[in-house]
Design a protein around this motif. Structure first.
Motif, PDB file in Angstrom:
ATOM      1  N   ALA A 324      95.867  -5.159  73.422  1.00  0.00           N
ATOM      2  CA  ALA A 324      95.186  -6.080  74.333  1.00  0.00           C
ATOM      3  C   ALA A 324      94.271  -6.995  73.523  1.00  0.00           C
ATOM      4  O   ALA A 324      93.597  -6.554  72.595  1.00  0.00           O
ATOM      5  CB  ALA A 324      94.380  -5.294  75.359  1.00  0.00           C
ATOM      6  N   GLU A 325      94.268  -8.270  73.881  1.00  0.00           N
ATOM      7  CA  GLU A 325      93.488  -9.230  73.116  1.00  0.00           C
ATOM      8  C   GLU A 325      91.997  -8.965  73.256  1.00  0.00           C
ATOM      9  O   GLU A 325      91.477  -8.794  74.359  1.00  0.00           O
ATOM     10  CB  GLU A 325      93.806 -10.665  73.584  1.00  0.00           C
ATOM     11  N   ALA A 326      91.315  -8.937  72.118  1.00  0.00           N
ATOM     12  CA  ALA A 326      89.881  -8.675  72.108  1.00  0.00           C
ATOM     13  C   ALA A 326      89.119  -9.905  72.590  1.00  0.00           C
ATOM     14  O   ALA A 326      89.614 -11.034  72.491  1.00  0.00           O
ATOM     15  CB  ALA A 326      89.439  -8.309  70.693  1.00  0.00           C
ATOM     16  N   PRO A 327      87.909  -9.708  73.115  1.00  0.00           N
ATOM     17  CA  PRO A 327      87.087 -10.858  73.507  1.00  0.00           C
ATOM     18  C   PRO A 327      86.812 -11.742  72.296  1.00  0.00           C
ATOM     19  O   PRO A 327      86.920 -11.310  71.146  1.00  0.00           O
ATOM     20  CB  PRO A 327      85.788 -10.205  74.027  1.00  0.00           C
ATOM     21  N   ALA A 328      86.445 -12.981  72.568  1.00  0.00           N
ATOM     22  CA  ALA A 328      86.159 -13.912  71.485  1.00  0.00           C
ATOM     23  C   ALA A 328      85.005 -13.405  70.628  1.00  0.00           C
ATOM     24  O   ALA A 328      84.010 -12.909  71.138  1.00  0.00           O
ATOM     25  CB  ALA A 328      85.815 -15.281  72.058  1.00  0.00           C
ATOM     26  N   ASP A 329      85.154 -13.513  69.326  1.00  0.00           N
ATOM     27  CA  ASP A 329      84.102 -13.164  68.377  1.00  0.00           C
ATOM     28  C   ASP A 329      83.259 -14.417  68.178  1.00  0.00           C
ATOM     29  O   ASP A 329      83.679 -15.372  67.508  1.00  0.00           O
ATOM     30  CB  ASP A 329      84.729 -12.711  67.064  1.00  0.00           C
ATOM     31  N   MET A 330      82.056 -14.441  68.769  1.00  0.00           N
ATOM     32  CA  MET A 330      81.235 -15.638  68.701  1.00  0.00           C
ATOM     33  C   MET A 330      80.876 -15.986  67.259  1.00  0.00           C
ATOM     34  O   MET A 330      80.768 -17.159  66.899  1.00  0.00           O
ATOM     35  CB  MET A 330      79.969 -15.461  69.532  1.00  0.00           C
ATOM     36  N   GLY A 331      80.699 -14.969  66.414  1.00  0.00           N
ATOM     37  CA  GLY A 331      80.408 -15.243  65.010  1.00  0.00           C
ATOM     38  C   GLY A 331      81.529 -16.003  64.341  1.00  0.00           C
ATOM     39  O   GLY A 331      81.300 -16.974  63.607  1.00  0.00           O
TER      40      GLY A 331
END
Length: 352
Positions: A324-331
């Motif tokens: 499952a695609e992980a949430p966006a990594d803001m960093g």
């Protein structure tokens, strides 16, 4: 007209071919030496993949493999005649050029100035000007990080040390996550994604995310006047083809021959503030590591489209195994887009 063209191409400083009706009608000495053997009379499909032979653009440049050799291919069409120019791809082993050093020094200078002001006003927390300087300082930190990450990938690709950690990945889901997040960071630009369902391949998520963010960043930095960026994913039995297009100013024909090598030489100090020029070289390296190629199509005033083909290298039975695609990594987002986001996007609420 044909005789004039062949005389001109015979004097070209790089390998050159002239094509009519899908067949090679002339090859200069450099082309025959580079590709070996007699070329005249051969169909173009004997040398190039369908990505090249079926391209509709009048002018484009591409990084591809020809006769087992990685080459850069440029072409220009005139009526029923098409000229191809071929050169061997040369990654710089150490992409530390004037542009690289300028970018580093500029960001560090901004850091020092911001730090001096913050130090002088450290006791006045909540000061609007202090907060603004802190955002500017943090933006420079992310800009340096992006520069170093890009340089590391380009250097690794140059030395044959870039190793992708392949795993089943839904590229469509990754693109959706990126587009949704970037839309929030740059609401002044319209982002569109055309991709249906799951589109899986064996890929390195970190490298592919870095590649996509570099393509988007290039649009935002260089495509003056753009209002829209469009991502498209086209599946084939063996490949996923990702295109990132903008509706901006486009690239002039004279600049297309060196667009992959901007960080090496020949680009003015006045242009250095727009980045060190490593982005497309990184995209090329990541694409190659994923069994693919990079093609750039552009015309001045008509926008630019970068098309990356990626080998799927995944069996039909494994297509549904992508995590499952992980949430966006803001960093990662702030790093990848550091040079094209306003300083306020580096405030604490985004960093948290």
């Amino acid at each position: 007209m044909h005789s004039v063209s062949t005389r001109v191409l015979s004097l070209a400083g790089e390998a050159a071919l002239l094509v009519r009706g899908g067949r090679i009608v002339y090859a200069n000495a450099r082309a025959e030496k580079l590709l070996g053997g007699e070329l005249v009379g051969k169909p173009l499909t004997a040398l190039f993949s369908g990505e090249i032979t079926e391209a509709q653009a009048r002018v484009f440049t591409a990084d591809t493999t020809v006769c087992g050799r990685p080459l850069n291919v440029r072409t220009a069409k005139l009526d029923d005649t098409q000229a191809f120019f071929l050169s061997e791809i040369g990654f710089a082993l150490t992409p530390v050029s004037d542009a690289f050093l300028y970018s580093m020094r500029s960001a560090l200078m901004n850091l020092r100035l911001s730090q001096d002001l913050c130090r002088a006003r450290a006791e006045k927390l909540g000061d609007a000007e202090l907060e603004e300087r802190l955002c500017s300082m943090q933006r420079s930190v992310f800009s340096i990080s992006r520069l170093l990450e890009n340089a590391s990938v380009v250097r690794a690709a140059a030395m044959g040390e870039l190793k992708a950690e392949l795993a089943a990945l839904d590229l469509a889901a990754l693109c959706r996550t990126i587009v949704e997040s970037v839309s929030l960071l740059r609401p002044d630009v319209r982002f569109r994604l055309h991709a249906e369902g799951e589109l899986c391949l064996l890929g390195d998520r970190v490298l592919l995310e870095q590649m996509i963010l570099n393509l988007i960043s290039n649009c935002l930095i260089h495509a003056e006047g753009l209002t829209q960026i469009t991502l498209r994913l086209l599946p084939t039995p063996t490949q996923l083809i990702l295109s990132v297009s903008d509706d901006g100013c486009g690239i002039g024909e004279e600049a297309m021959s060196t667009v992959f090598e901007r960080y090496r030489d020949g680009y003015a100090l006045s242009d250095m503030g727009r980045g060190a020029g490593l982005g497309l070289s990184l995209v090329r390296g990541v694409a190659r590591e994923h069994g693919g190629t990079l093609m750039l199509e552009s015309r001045a005033g008509s926008g630019t489209s970068a098309r990356v083909s990626l080998a799927r290298r995944i069996s039909p039975s494994a297509l549904g195994t992508a995590a499952a695609e992980a949430p966006a990594d803001m960093g990662a987002l702030l790093t990848g887009l550091a040079d094209c986001l306003p300083p306020e996007r580096f405030a604490g609420k985004y960093l948290d």
